[in-house]
Design a protein around this motif. Sequence first.
Motif, PDB file in Angstrom:
ATOM      1  N   ARG A  16      13.080  24.743 154.818  1.00  0.00           N
ATOM      2  CA  ARG A  16      14.416  24.277 154.457  1.00  0.00           C
ATOM      3  C   ARG A  16      15.237  25.499 154.060  1.00  0.00           C
ATOM      4  O   ARG A  16      14.695  26.576 153.819  1.00  0.00           O
ATOM      5  N   GLU A  17      16.528  25.309 153.997  1.00  0.00           N
ATOM      6  CA  GLU A  17      17.396  26.398 153.557  1.00  0.00           C
ATOM      7  C   GLU A  17      17.168  26.662 152.069  1.00  0.00           C
ATOM      8  O   GLU A  17      17.142  25.725 151.273  1.00  0.00           O
ATOM      9  N   PRO A  18      16.998  27.922 151.686  1.00  0.00           N
ATOM     10  CA  PRO A  18      16.849  28.230 150.257  1.00  0.00           C
ATOM     11  C   PRO A  18      18.190  28.068 149.537  1.00  0.00           C
ATOM     12  O   PRO A  18      19.251  28.183 150.152  1.00  0.00           O
ATOM     13  N   ARG A  19      18.115  27.790 148.261  1.00  0.00           N
ATOM     14  CA  ARG A  19      19.325  27.619 147.452  1.00  0.00           C
ATOM     15  C   ARG A  19      19.366  28.668 146.359  1.00  0.00           C
ATOM     16  O   ARG A  19      18.359  28.982 145.751  1.00  0.00           O
ATOM     17  N   GLY A  20      20.543  29.186 146.108  1.00  0.00           N
ATOM     18  CA  GLY A  20      20.747  30.077 144.973  1.00  0.00           C
ATOM     19  C   GLY A  20      20.021  31.403 145.044  1.00  0.00           C
ATOM     20  O   GLY A  20      19.731  31.995 144.003  1.00  0.00           O
ATOM     21  N   VAL A  21      19.741  31.922 146.221  1.00  0.00           N
ATOM     22  CA  VAL A  21      18.997  33.178 146.338  1.00  0.00           C
ATOM     23  C   VAL A  21      19.862  34.343 145.866  1.00  0.00           C
ATOM     24  O   VAL A  21      20.983  34.521 146.330  1.00  0.00           O
ATOM     25  N   ARG A  22      19.325  35.120 144.949  1.00  0.00           N
ATOM     26  CA  ARG A  22      20.004  36.328 144.464  1.00  0.00           C
ATOM     27  C   ARG A  22      19.410  37.582 145.098  1.00  0.00           C
ATOM     28  O   ARG A  22      20.126  38.529 145.358  1.00  0.00           O
ATOM     29  N   ALA A  23      18.087  37.587 145.288  1.00  0.00           N
ATOM     30  CA  ALA A  23      17.424  38.791 145.792  1.00  0.00           C
ATOM     31  C   ALA A  23      16.004  38.446 146.212  1.00  0.00           C
ATOM     32  O   ALA A  23      15.469  37.406 145.824  1.00  0.00           O
ATOM     33  N   VAL A  24      15.411  39.344 146.976  1.00  0.00           N
ATOM     34  CA  VAL A  24      13.974  39.289 147.213  1.00  0.00           C
ATOM     35  C   VAL A  24      13.359  40.073 146.066  1.00  0.00           C
ATOM     36  O   VAL A  24      13.635  41.261 145.887  1.00  0.00           O
ATOM     37  N   ALA A  25      12.552  39.405 145.273  1.00  0.00           N
ATOM     38  CA  ALA A  25      11.971  40.025 144.083  1.00  0.00           C
ATOM     39  C   ALA A  25      10.647  40.717 144.379  1.00  0.00           C
ATOM     40  O   ALA A  25      10.231  41.609 143.639  1.00  0.00           O
ATOM     41  N   SER A  26       9.970  40.289 145.445  1.00  0.00           N
ATOM     42  CA  SER A  26       8.699  40.907 145.825  1.00  0.00           C
ATOM     43  C   SER A  26       8.445  40.595 147.295  1.00  0.00           C
ATOM     44  O   SER A  26       8.767  39.506 147.770  1.00  0.00           O
ATOM     45  N   ARG A  27       7.854  41.556 147.976  1.00  0.00           N
ATOM     46  CA  ARG A  27       7.520  41.391 149.387  1.00  0.00           C
ATOM     47  C   ARG A  27       6.005  41.438 149.573  1.00  0.00           C
ATOM     48  O   ARG A  27       5.306  42.155 148.870  1.00  0.00           O
ATOM     49  N   CYS A  28       5.552  40.675 150.564  1.00  0.00           N
ATOM     50  CA  CYS A  28       4.154  40.756 150.974  1.00  0.00           C
ATOM     51  C   CYS A  28       3.938  42.116 151.636  1.00  0.00           C
ATOM     52  O   CYS A  28       4.887  42.733 152.111  1.00  0.00           O
ATOM     53  N   PRO A  29       2.702  42.557 151.712  1.00  0.00           N
ATOM     54  CA  PRO A  29       2.443  43.799 152.437  1.00  0.00           C
ATOM     55  C   PRO A  29       2.923  43.745 153.896  1.00  0.00           C
ATOM     56  O   PRO A  29       3.211  44.777 154.482  1.00  0.00           O
ATOM     57  N   CYS A  30       3.073  42.546 154.468  1.00  0.00           N
ATOM     58  CA  CYS A  30       3.577  42.416 155.843  1.00  0.00           C
ATOM     59  C   CYS A  30       5.079  42.659 155.920  1.00  0.00           C
ATOM     60  O   CYS A  30       5.626  42.747 157.015  1.00  0.00           O
ATOM     61  N   GLY A  31       5.746  42.766 154.780  1.00  0.00           N
ATOM     62  CA  GLY A  31       7.173  43.033 154.755  1.00  0.00           C
ATOM     63  C   GLY A  31       8.051  41.816 154.544  1.00  0.00           C
ATOM     64  O   GLY A  31       9.232  41.949 154.234  1.00  0.00           O
ATOM     65  N   ARG A  32       7.508  40.623 154.714  1.00  0.00           N
ATOM     66  CA  ARG A  32       8.287  39.406 154.512  1.00  0.00           C
ATOM     67  C   ARG A  32       8.453  39.150 153.010  1.00  0.00           C
ATOM     68  O   ARG A  32       7.641  39.593 152.196  1.00  0.00           O
ATOM     69  N   PRO A  33       9.482  38.380 152.632  1.00  0.00           N
ATOM     70  CA  PRO A  33       9.610  38.006 151.221  1.00  0.00           C
ATOM     71  C   PRO A  33       8.382  37.219 150.761  1.00  0.00           C
ATOM     72  O   PRO A  33       7.835  36.418 151.516  1.00  0.00           O
ATOM     73  N   ALA A  34       7.965  37.471 149.550  1.00  0.00           N
ATOM     74  CA  ALA A  34       6.898  36.691 148.916  1.00  0.00           C
ATOM     75  C   ALA A  34       7.463  35.919 147.733  1.00  0.00           C
ATOM     76  O   ALA A  34       7.057  34.797 147.462  1.00  0.00           O
ATOM     77  N   VAL A  35       8.413  36.537 147.013  1.00  0.00           N
ATOM     78  CA  VAL A  35       9.050  35.939 145.847  1.00  0.00           C
ATOM     79  C   VAL A  35      10.540  36.228 145.938  1.00  0.00           C
ATOM     80  O   VAL A  35      10.935  37.365 146.198  1.00  0.00           O
ATOM     81  N   ILE A  36      11.336  35.192 145.711  1.00  0.00           N
ATOM     82  CA  ILE A  36      12.779  35.404 145.625  1.00  0.00           C
ATOM     83  C   ILE A  36      13.220  35.206 144.186  1.00  0.00           C
ATOM     84  O   ILE A  36      12.575  34.496 143.413  1.00  0.00           O
ATOM     85  N   GLU A  37      14.283  35.883 143.832  1.00  0.00           N
ATOM     86  CA  GLU A  37      14.939  35.648 142.551  1.00  0.00           C
ATOM     87  C   GLU A  37      16.067  34.668 142.822  1.00  0.00           C
ATOM     88  O   GLU A  37      16.868  34.878 143.740  1.00  0.00           O
ATOM     89  N   THR A  38      16.098  33.597 142.054  1.00  0.00           N
ATOM     90  CA  THR A  38      17.122  32.574 142.255  1.00  0.00           C
ATOM     91  C   THR A  38      18.106  32.561 141.094  1.00  0.00           C
ATOM     92  O   THR A  38      17.783  32.988 139.979  1.00  0.00           O
ATOM     93  N   ALA A  39      19.283  32.067 141.377  1.00  0.00           N
ATOM     94  CA  ALA A  39      20.325  31.962 140.362  1.00  0.00           C
ATOM     95  C   ALA A  39      19.938  30.910 139.325  1.00  0.00           C
ATOM     96  O   ALA A  39      19.314  29.908 139.659  1.00  0.00           O
ATOM     97  N   PRO A  40      20.309  31.126 138.066  1.00  0.00           N
ATOM     98  CA  PRO A  40      20.013  30.142 137.028  1.00  0.00           C
ATOM     99  C   PRO A  40      20.778  28.830 137.209  1.00  0.00           C
ATOM    100  O   PRO A  40      20.416  27.821 136.629  1.00  0.00           O
ATOM    101  N   ARG A  41      21.832  28.884 137.999  1.00  0.00           N
ATOM    102  CA  ARG A  41      22.590  27.674 138.318  1.00  0.00           C
ATOM    103  C   ARG A  41      22.878  27.692 139.815  1.00  0.00           C
ATOM    104  O   ARG A  41      23.236  28.712 140.374  1.00  0.00           O
TER     105      ARG A  41
END
Length: 176
Positions: A16-41
Amino acid sequence: MIEAGDTAAVAAQLGREPRGVRAVASRCPCGRPAVIETAPRLPDGTPFPTLFYLTCPKAASAIGTLEGSGIMRDMQARLAEDPSLRTEYAAAHEDYLRRRDEAAHEDGVEPLPAGTQSAGGMPERVKCLHALIAHELAVPGANPFGREALEALPEWWRNGPCVQPGDVPTDPEEDA
């Protein structure tokens, strides 16, 4: 920071489309996002207390298996018995709240009300390793149970990225 293709990769990971994405906070060794930082609202003002959101389905599956092993029961027992561990876990909780409030200020939105949950059961319970590991991946050294659980995981990325290039639509104008 969000690079070209990250939003589409996260959408493919989540289905699904992510909501409130602010940044990629961590990447897998493969280079893809693993953790995103989301907006508090969310854009409509709805509170979204999960600052660090694990998106990698391979990591999520490995964490689910780890949760099923009973590790959280052991962690909870140690939390009850070990004052220094309680102090470190409380500091992780405070770190999470501080970072979430900073994100709200940076976004020009009202921080979430005092007493709003942080993540993963902090500071009194060990409830969700997905959230605790996401915190640890985003802020290495911040979360004692996230770190411990992360070290117990197999190398989920070994068999390639969770999202293949053909699964991720490309948009040359995507900038986040």
